[in-house]
Structure formats: structure tokens, C-alpha cells
Scaffold this motif. Structure first.
Motif, PDB file in Angstrom:
ATOM      1  N   ASP A  81      20.048 -61.317  41.372  1.00  0.00           N
ATOM      2  CA  ASP A  81      19.558 -60.097  42.012  1.00  0.00           C
ATOM      3  C   ASP A  81      20.695 -59.345  42.697  1.00  0.00           C
ATOM      4  O   ASP A  81      20.691 -58.111  42.765  1.00  0.00           O
ATOM      5  N   VAL A  82      21.641 -60.106  43.200  1.00  0.00           N
ATOM      6  CA  VAL A  82      22.789 -59.465  43.862  1.00  0.00           C
ATOM      7  C   VAL A  82      23.527 -58.567  42.884  1.00  0.00           C
ATOM      8  O   VAL A  82      23.955 -57.461  43.235  1.00  0.00           O
ATOM      9  N   LEU A  83      23.640 -59.030  41.636  1.00  0.00           N
ATOM     10  CA  LEU A  83      24.329 -58.211  40.629  1.00  0.00           C
ATOM     11  C   LEU A  83      23.491 -56.996  40.252  1.00  0.00           C
ATOM     12  O   LEU A  83      23.997 -55.877  40.145  1.00  0.00           O
ATOM     13  N   ASN A  84      22.191 -57.204  40.068  1.00  0.00           N
ATOM     14  CA  ASN A  84      21.314 -56.066  39.753  1.00  0.00           C
ATOM     15  C   ASN A  84      21.375 -54.995  40.831  1.00  0.00           C
ATOM     16  O   ASN A  84      21.474 -53.810  40.530  1.00  0.00           O
ATOM     17  N   ASN A  85      21.341 -55.441  42.075  1.00  0.00           N
ATOM     18  CA  ASN A  85      21.350 -54.485  43.177  1.00  0.00           C
ATOM     19  C   ASN A  85      22.695 -53.799  43.345  1.00  0.00           C
ATOM     20  O   ASN A  85      22.778 -52.724  43.934  1.00  0.00           O
ATOM     21  N   ALA A  86      23.742 -54.441  42.822  1.00  0.00           N
ATOM     22  CA  ALA A  86      25.085 -53.889  43.014  1.00  0.00           C
ATOM     23  C   ALA A  86      25.514 -52.963  41.883  1.00  0.00           C
ATOM     24  O   ALA A  86      26.599 -52.375  41.933  1.00  0.00           O
ATOM     25  N   LEU A  87      24.664 -52.816  40.859  1.00  0.00           N
ATOM     26  CA  LEU A  87      25.034 -51.942  39.731  1.00  0.00           C
ATOM     27  C   LEU A  87      25.344 -50.532  40.237  1.00  0.00           C
ATOM     28  O   LEU A  87      24.595 -49.960  41.033  1.00  0.00           O
ATOM     29  N   ASN A  88      26.464 -50.007  39.780  1.00  0.00           N
ATOM     30  CA  ASN A  88      26.926 -48.662  40.165  1.00  0.00           C
ATOM     31  C   ASN A  88      27.337 -48.570  41.631  1.00  0.00           C
ATOM     32  O   ASN A  88      27.481 -47.477  42.162  1.00  0.00           O
ATOM     33  N   GLN A  89      27.523 -49.736  42.233  1.00  0.00           N
ATOM     34  CA  GLN A  89      27.994 -49.789  43.625  1.00  0.00           C
ATOM     35  C   GLN A  89      29.402 -50.410  43.658  1.00  0.00           C
ATOM     36  O   GLN A  89      29.844 -51.024  42.693  1.00  0.00           O
ATOM     37  N   SER A  90      30.034 -50.260  44.796  1.00  0.00           N
ATOM     38  CA  SER A  90      31.356 -50.872  44.975  1.00  0.00           C
ATOM     39  C   SER A  90      31.226 -52.373  45.189  1.00  0.00           C
ATOM     40  O   SER A  90      30.364 -52.815  45.957  1.00  0.00           O
ATOM     41  N   VAL A  91      32.089 -53.127  44.510  1.00  0.00           N
ATOM     42  CA  VAL A  91      32.106 -54.583  44.694  1.00  0.00           C
ATOM     43  C   VAL A  91      33.547 -55.070  44.811  1.00  0.00           C
ATOM     44  O   VAL A  91      34.485 -54.411  44.354  1.00  0.00           O
ATOM     45  N   LEU A  92      33.669 -56.225  45.438  1.00  0.00           N
ATOM     46  CA  LEU A  92      34.942 -56.936  45.476  1.00  0.00           C
ATOM     47  C   LEU A  92      34.726 -58.214  44.682  1.00  0.00           C
ATOM     48  O   LEU A  92      33.773 -58.959  44.945  1.00  0.00           O
ATOM     49  N   VAL A 122      43.672 -63.652  42.330  1.00  0.00           N
ATOM     50  CA  VAL A 122      43.584 -62.260  41.884  1.00  0.00           C
ATOM     51  C   VAL A 122      42.260 -61.685  42.383  1.00  0.00           C
ATOM     52  O   VAL A 122      41.239 -62.372  42.366  1.00  0.00           O
ATOM     53  N   GLU A 123      42.282 -60.454  42.848  1.00  0.00           N
ATOM     54  CA  GLU A 123      41.049 -59.781  43.246  1.00  0.00           C
ATOM     55  C   GLU A 123      40.967 -58.429  42.561  1.00  0.00           C
ATOM     56  O   GLU A 123      41.984 -57.778  42.330  1.00  0.00           O
ATOM     57  N   VAL A 124      39.744 -58.028  42.222  1.00  0.00           N
ATOM     58  CA  VAL A 124      39.526 -56.721  41.609  1.00  0.00           C
ATOM     59  C   VAL A 124      38.438 -56.013  42.401  1.00  0.00           C
ATOM     60  O   VAL A 124      37.388 -56.603  42.687  1.00  0.00           O
ATOM     61  N   ARG A 125      38.704 -54.768  42.764  1.00  0.00           N
ATOM     62  CA  ARG A 125      37.768 -53.960  43.534  1.00  0.00           C
ATOM     63  C   ARG A 125      37.392 -52.751  42.701  1.00  0.00           C
ATOM     64  O   ARG A 125      38.261 -52.205  42.001  1.00  0.00           O
ATOM     65  N   GLY A 126      36.127 -52.334  42.722  1.00  0.00           N
ATOM     66  CA  GLY A 126      35.740 -51.149  41.954  1.00  0.00           C
ATOM     67  C   GLY A 126      34.228 -51.075  41.848  1.00  0.00           C
ATOM     68  O   GLY A 126      33.504 -51.729  42.604  1.00  0.00           O
ATOM     69  N   THR A 127      33.746 -50.285  40.874  1.00  0.00           N
ATOM     70  CA  THR A 127      32.318 -50.060  40.708  1.00  0.00           C
ATOM     71  C   THR A 127      31.774 -50.968  39.617  1.00  0.00           C
ATOM     72  O   THR A 127      32.289 -50.975  38.500  1.00  0.00           O
ATOM     73  N   LEU A 128      30.719 -51.719  39.919  1.00  0.00           N
ATOM     74  CA  LEU A 128      30.137 -52.630  38.924  1.00  0.00           C
ATOM     75  C   LEU A 128      29.353 -51.820  37.897  1.00  0.00           C
ATOM     76  O   LEU A 128      28.336 -51.191  38.219  1.00  0.00           O
ATOM     77  N   ALA A 129      29.805 -51.847  36.645  1.00  0.00           N
ATOM     78  CA  ALA A 129      29.166 -51.045  35.602  1.00  0.00           C
ATOM     79  C   ALA A 129      28.199 -51.858  34.744  1.00  0.00           C
ATOM     80  O   ALA A 129      27.205 -51.320  34.240  1.00  0.00           O
ATOM     81  N   SER A 130      28.479 -53.139  34.564  1.00  0.00           N
ATOM     82  CA  SER A 130      27.552 -53.980  33.797  1.00  0.00           C
ATOM     83  C   SER A 130      27.920 -55.442  33.991  1.00  0.00           C
ATOM     84  O   SER A 130      29.000 -55.774  34.482  1.00  0.00           O
ATOM     85  N   PHE A 131      26.998 -56.329  33.607  1.00  0.00           N
ATOM     86  CA  PHE A 131      27.229 -57.775  33.696  1.00  0.00           C
ATOM     87  C   PHE A 131      26.305 -58.454  32.703  1.00  0.00           C
ATOM     88  O   PHE A 131      25.363 -57.849  32.193  1.00  0.00           O
ATOM     89  N   ASP A 132      26.584 -59.726  32.409  1.00  0.00           N
ATOM     90  CA  ASP A 132      25.667 -60.490  31.559  1.00  0.00           C
ATOM     91  C   ASP A 132      25.438 -61.873  32.169  1.00  0.00           C
ATOM     92  O   ASP A 132      25.933 -62.161  33.271  1.00  0.00           O
ATOM     93  N   VAL A 133      24.689 -62.716  31.466  1.00  0.00           N
ATOM     94  CA  VAL A 133      24.317 -64.032  32.021  1.00  0.00           C
ATOM     95  C   VAL A 133      25.504 -64.962  32.244  1.00  0.00           C
ATOM     96  O   VAL A 133      25.398 -65.939  32.987  1.00  0.00           O
ATOM     97  N   HIS A 134      26.623 -64.697  31.577  1.00  0.00           N
ATOM     98  CA  HIS A 134      27.809 -65.531  31.777  1.00  0.00           C
ATOM     99  C   HIS A 134      28.616 -65.063  32.983  1.00  0.00           C
ATOM    100  O   HIS A 134      29.664 -65.596  33.274  1.00  0.00           O
ATOM    101  N   MET A 135      28.117 -64.029  33.655  1.00  0.00           N
ATOM    102  CA  MET A 135      28.806 -63.387  34.779  1.00  0.00           C
ATOM    103  C   MET A 135      30.053 -62.624  34.322  1.00  0.00           C
ATOM    104  O   MET A 135      30.931 -62.325  35.142  1.00  0.00           O
ATOM    105  N   ASN A 136      30.144 -62.341  32.994  1.00  0.00           N
ATOM    106  CA  ASN A 136      31.129 -61.357  32.562  1.00  0.00           C
ATOM    107  C   ASN A 136      30.773 -60.057  33.267  1.00  0.00           C
ATOM    108  O   ASN A 136      29.598 -59.679  33.340  1.00  0.00           O
ATOM    109  N   LEU A 137      31.776 -59.378  33.801  1.00  0.00           N
ATOM    110  CA  LEU A 137      31.540 -58.180  34.606  1.00  0.00           C
ATOM    111  C   LEU A 137      32.387 -57.027  34.086  1.00  0.00           C
ATOM    112  O   LEU A 137      33.531 -57.233  33.698  1.00  0.00           O
TER     113      LEU A 137
END
Lengths: 76, 76, 76, 76, 76, 76, 76
Positions: free
Chosen positions: B8-19, B26-41
Motif C-alpha cells: 500500500d505504501v507503494l500504491n500511495n506513493a505513485l507520482n509522489q516523491s520518494v527516497l 547508493v540512494e536514489v531520490r525522485g518521483t515513483l512512476a511504477s513498481f511491480d511485485v518484485h519491488m522493481n521501481l
């Protein structure tokens, strides 16, 4: 609204320039020629980079999916 | 009461800023555009950070799920 | 006698304070909001600790199960 | 003769003192309260040790099976 | 258009010179004699390289797939 | 001719002295009491060695299979 | 033409001298006595090498497949 999926990024990047970061601080830059569901990637006109410096030219290279950290299309 | 689930955290974060913290500091910051069940982001307007410093801009980047340590929505 | 199972600890800790130790000497402290069978965890009002020092506030954070070393409910 | 199996050690150690060695030189000592087929373990009255020194008290702690190196019942 | 797939690179490289990078900074150069779906590879007339220097001749060597980082056909 | 299989070594070593090398330079020496298909091993009258020196006595210890590097019967 | 497969190398090497490189810079040299589909290997008259130097004699040793980097038949 069309749902987006992560692998769309790979489909859209076919025959385009990409930067691939692998585990162990290795990076490969080149043209994405093919990929599969395991994220195995084929890069053509590839360059292996270590700490941002060109280490080696790799005409064609098959990168094993489980060593991939990220793939990013590069704007030219 | 509605049961909450981790994705649900991923669903709610779609099109929002995430860290996103990845293995190997390594860290990546930006807008979450999509994800799948493997947590590919897929992150758009991404920035790769190393020890908190901007290392590289990544317009669009596909992060492989098995390198993810955590994902946190960022309040702006 | 009722048989106890490891995931009971997670059920009992819902909405309680927990300390989560991740691989790579990262720790996250906060309120356990949800979890799944892969031990993916959502922590709210989170704090990331490095060597016991506060490194970063994480309002909501999804921790990937396969980076978890342990989870311990914290008595307040 | 009755055939012995590795998990018998866990069954016999229930409610007994155990020493658990985890990957990354972390050790946890305490009472084994439950376990499952993935070797996820719950330890009560736990103590986290680093290089043999007490690092932290952990009233109840769920150890993720895939970080376990070994489990040894402790004679008191 | 014929769809390309990653393993085509291996099929096309059979009996050709390849450079294989393994995890842990080991590289093996030689003739690709066979491979399977796990990316297990057999190299003949092989040379093991460490930091670009010849470390050892390996007449025939079976490389375990899960240690492979990349495979690149070498133009002679 | 009877075909030999790797696990025959474990069967033949039951109740015999073995040396077990684990990932991370840990070694355990003792009597093999049981094993399963995952190579989980139970060692009795065990001794944990670090760099060849006795680090700790382990009356009974269950070694998790996926940390095993090798197992070798010891001739007394 | 008969198709070659990676495991043919193991079949052909039975009862022959092999050099096995394991993760973590360990090498084992000896006679290949048996193997299975997981690449678990039994070596007889084995010698463990560290940085090319003999570290230990291992009469019989079962090497766990997932620690294998490569196996190479040795010409005597």
C-alpha cells in the motif's frame, strides 16, 4: 489511464542509449539491443566504466540480470 | 478496520516523491512512476546520491527490486 | 498449550514500537504499521540509525524483507 | 534406531538457552521461544553480542532465518 | 523484424573468443565451447586474468553461471 | 559399478569426526550427528575455530546449510 | 554434430585431477569423485590452497555447489 509497468522502461529504451549500473561499482554504457524477464541485457557499442573512467570497449556484451542495480536511458 | 499491507505504501506513493536506499550505500531520490511485485521501481526526475551528495541526474531509472533496502515517501 | 510461531511476534507488535536491524549496519526504529509473509515491513514515525546515532527521519518507510536481520519490539 | 534430523535440535531447545550466530559477526543469546521451517527464530530475554561483549538487551526478538549461521543450545 | 533475445549473444559466440567477467574481479578469456540456461559456461584455451594480468592457463574450465557478471565476444 | 553421489560423503561420515568450513572464515570441528537435503548439519562435541584457533566449545550445534563451504571427514 | 553441454566437463573429469575455485579466494585441488546437478562436488586426495599455497590436506571433501566459481580439469 494506462497502467505503467517497470519493464516499459526497457521496451522504450530498445535501440537507445542506456547507462547500466552493476553491483561492485561497475557501469556499462551503450545501446540496449535486447533484454528478457530476468533483466539479462544485451548492450551494443558498449563501454565499461570504473569510477566514471572508460576501462574497456565492449562491442557486444551480455549483462547477467542478477548483477544489475539500475538501468537508465541516457538523453543524447 | 481495513487491513494494511506493505505494498500500500507503494500504491500511495505513485507520482509522489520518494527516497530509495539501495544496497551498497547508493540512494536514489525522485518521483515513483511504477513498481511491480518484485519491488522493481521506476523513478522519474531521479537523482543518485552517494553519502548524501548528488552524484548524477537520472531522468528515468529502473531500479532492480532485489537491490532495494527501503523506500520512503518524502514530504515536500 | 498453544503453539507459538515466529510471525506471532509481528502480529503482537502491530502499532507498537519496534527496532529493526538491517544488513549493512543500518537500523530503523518506529511503529510497525504492516508486514507480509516476506517480512516486508512498514514502519511509521521512523528513524534511521547508523552506529546508534540518528541519521534521518523517515515518516513512513517500507523495508524490504530480505534485508532484515531482526525485529524486536521495544518497551517504552 | 531412531533417525535424527537437524530440526530436532530446535525442538529439543525450545524454552532453553541458545546461542545464535548471525552473518556479520552478530550473536544473540537467550531463550528459544519458537521457530519455523525457514529457521526464523524467536528469542526471549535476548542479549545481542558483538565480539563477545553485550551490545543491547532485546526482550523479544525475531531473527530472520536466512541470516542465521548456527544455533547452539547452551548448558547452564 | 526478428526479435532479438539475450541468449542469442551466446549462440552466436559459440566457438568464438569471449571475455567473461566474474564476481570478485576475476576474468576469464578463451573460446566459448558450451553454455546452458543457467549461464553455466565452458571455456576452452582459457586464461584467468586478475587486474588485467594473466594469472593462470585453464585448458578447459566450467564457469558457474551465478558468478557471471558479463560475457562479451572478443573481435580478433 | 555403483554410482557415487555427493551426499554419500555425509552418510558415510555420520557419527564420525568432520571439519566444516563456513562462509566468513569460521570453521567447526566435531562429530556429524545428522544432516538434511539442505546440508543443514548437526555437529556434536563441536569446536568453533577462527584462523585455526579454538574460539568456543559448542556441545551441540545446528549449522545452516547455506553457510557451508565444505565438509570433510577427519581421520583420527 | 553432437551438442556439448557444460556438465559434460564434469562427466569427463570424473576420476581425473581438477582445480576448483570457490568464492572467497579458496581453491581445492584433487580428484573429482562425484558431483550432482547443484554442482556439489566430492574431491578425493584434496588439497586446500590459499593464495596458491597449500593450507591443508583434505582426504575427502564435499564442496557445496553454490560456493563454486569454476572447475577446471588439470593435465598432469
Amino acid at each position: 489511464m494506462v497502467e505503467k509497468r517497470p519493464f516499459d522502461v526497457l521496451n522504450n529504451a530498445l535501440n537507445q542509449s542506456v547507462l547500466v549500473k552493476l553491483k561492485g561499482d561497475v557501469e556499462v554504457r551503450g545501446t540496449l539491443a535486447s533484454f528478457d524477464v530476468h533483466m539479462n541485457l544485451v548492450i551494443e557499442n558498449g563501454e565499461e566504466l570504473k569510477n566514471g573512467e572508460l576501462k574497456r570497449k565492449l562491442d557486444t556484451v551480455l549483462l547477467r540480470g542478477d548483477t544489475v542495480v539500475y538501468i537508465s536511458p541516457v538523453k543524447l
